[in-house]
Write a protein that holds these residues in place. Structure first.
Motif, mmCIF file in Angstrom:
data_model
loop_
_atom_site.group_PDB
_atom_site.id
_atom_site.type_symbol
_atom_site.label_atom_id
_atom_site.label_comp_id
_atom_site.label_asym_id
_atom_site.label_seq_id
_atom_site.Cartn_x
_atom_site.Cartn_y
_atom_site.Cartn_z
ATOM 1 N N VAL A 117 24.292 26.658 81.004
ATOM 2 C CA VAL A 117 25.336 27.103 80.067
ATOM 3 C C VAL A 117 25.266 26.362 78.735
ATOM 4 N N LYS A 156 27.805 19.027 84.403
ATOM 5 C CA LYS A 156 27.082 18.227 83.398
ATOM 6 C C LYS A 156 27.648 16.808 83.362
ATOM 7 N N MET A 163 37.268 28.351 80.622
ATOM 8 C CA MET A 163 36.939 26.995 81.042
ATOM 9 C C MET A 163 38.214 26.377 81.623
ATOM 10 N N SER A 164 38.219 25.058 81.803
ATOM 11 C CA SER A 164 39.361 24.435 82.485
ATOM 12 C C SER A 164 40.702 24.804 81.856
ATOM 13 N N ASN A 200 24.373 21.769 81.348
ATOM 14 C CA ASN A 200 24.144 21.946 79.911
ATOM 15 C C ASN A 200 22.815 21.408 79.413
ATOM 16 N N ARG A 214 35.075 13.925 81.404
ATOM 17 C CA ARG A 214 33.733 13.384 81.197
ATOM 18 C C ARG A 214 33.808 12.195 80.253
ATOM 19 N N ARG A 258 33.729 29.117 83.909
ATOM 20 C CA ARG A 258 32.886 27.907 83.948
ATOM 21 C C ARG A 258 33.801 26.696 83.838
ATOM 22 N N ILE A 259 33.981 25.993 84.945
ATOM 23 C CA ILE A 259 35.017 24.968 84.988
ATOM 24 C C ILE A 259 34.437 23.614 85.355
ATOM 25 N N GLY A 260 34.595 22.650 84.448
ATOM 26 C CA GLY A 260 34.088 21.303 84.667
ATOM 27 C C GLY A 260 35.204 20.301 84.909
ATOM 28 N N THR A 261 35.935 19.971 83.839
ATOM 29 C CA THR A 261 36.931 18.907 83.876
ATOM 30 C C THR A 261 37.943 19.061 85.010
HETATM 31 C C1 LIG Z 1 31.289 21.796 79.397
HETATM 32 C C2 LIG Z 1 31.306 23.281 79.408
HETATM 33 C C3 LIG Z 1 32.170 23.979 80.258
HETATM 34 C C4 LIG Z 1 33.208 23.306 81.130
HETATM 35 O O1 LIG Z 1 34.251 22.887 80.304
HETATM 36 P P1 LIG Z 1 35.587 22.206 80.911
HETATM 37 O O2 LIG Z 1 36.538 22.249 79.783
HETATM 38 O O3 LIG Z 1 35.207 20.832 81.311
HETATM 39 O O4 LIG Z 1 36.032 23.016 82.059
HETATM 40 C C5 LIG Z 1 32.075 25.369 80.256
HETATM 41 N N1 LIG Z 1 31.205 26.028 79.474
HETATM 42 C C6 LIG Z 1 30.361 25.384 78.650
HETATM 43 C C7 LIG Z 1 29.423 26.167 77.811
HETATM 44 C C8 LIG Z 1 30.397 23.988 78.579
HETATM 45 O O5 LIG Z 1 29.577 23.367 77.719
#
Ligand SMILES: *Cc1c(COP(=O)(O)O)cnc(C)c1O
Length: 225
Positions: free
Chosen positions: A81, A36, A195-196, A57, A220, A211-214
């Motif tokens: 997600v 996202k 998550m992260s 997202n 972000r 679910r890993i973004g950062t």
């Molecule tokens: C943004 C988001 C993530 C990723 O989160 P990070 O802390 O960046 O890894 C995972 N799940 C959902 C539902 C999110 O909104």
């Protein structure tokens, strides 16, 4: 190698190690790269590095980014997600392979209508608001069993698992444990959690999808306060 591809490599290794640490099979934990707010140019190096599961997202942002990326990488699996509005359900059904945020009757009804119209339905996961936070989506824990039954019986939607996002100021493990308890008593195999900052704890408590973004794409940009 791009920064994101290097980070992906490290995260992938850490996810597999977290599974081994608790005697789980590393292949049983799927890594979803949450992209996202990341532009297509930032996603491409991660695709080139072999990542195929992505999470988003926002429906509109995904419609702008993913059709072109998908043409280049047809085996991508796209996970929604974020919070789902009923009026976006048909668009989500058209674009996504998995929706993690089924959390109320109006959304279930909209997904069922979209399925009937489009002749397809994503894999579905129900979000549970384990921390009972007013600003967060998800069915409340005590309402989860009835909601899952309603999805199955009234809307004929197969829900394959549960998802949660613990309150960010609390220890996550009790939330992950609660999600696992609700999943087990409903016979659900998929646990989308971690998550992260907390994926190792989630894997310890049975996560099948993190679910890993950062940790992959970097911080972000925060919306202006
Ligand atoms: C943004 C988001 C993530 C990723 O989160 P990070 O802390 O960046 O890894 C995972 N799940 C959902 C539902 C999110 O909104």
């Amino acid at each position: 190698m791009s920064m994101a591809a290097e980070r992906l490599d490290a995260v992938h290794g850490a996810v597999r190690q977290a599974a081994r640490d608790v005697d789980r099979e590393p292949d049983d934990v799927a890594l979803i790269a949450v992209s996202k707010t990341v532009a297509a140019d930032g996603i491409r190096p991660v695709l080139d590095a072999g990542q195929r599961l992505f999470g988003e997202n926002y429906v509109q942002e995904s419609q702008a980014k993913w059709p072109a990326l998908r043409e280049a990488y047809p085996d991508v699996e796209l996970h929604f997600v974020g919070p789902l509005q009923s009026n976006k359900a048909a668009d989500a059904v058209a674009l996504f392979d998995v929706v993690h945020s089924v959390d109320r009757s109006s959304v279930a009804a909209a997904l069922a209508r979209a399925r009937d119209k489009l002749g397809r339905v994503p894999r579905l996961i129900c979000q549970v608001n384990t921390g009972r936070e007013a600003q967060k989506g998800g069915v409340l824990p005590e309402a989860a069993d009835a909601f899952l039954a309603e999805c199955r019986q009234r809307y004929e939607l197969a829900i394959e698992g549960l998802m949660c996002v613990p309150p960010f100021d609390q220890a996550p493990s009790p939330h992950f444990a609660l999600l696992g308890t609700i999943a087990r008593r409903n016979g659900l195999a998929t646990l989308s959690m971690g998550m992260s900052a907390d994926f190792a704890a989630a894997i310890q408590l049975g996560a099948t999808h993190v679910r890993i973004g950062t940790a992959i794409f970097g911080e972000r940009a925060k919306p202006a306060a």
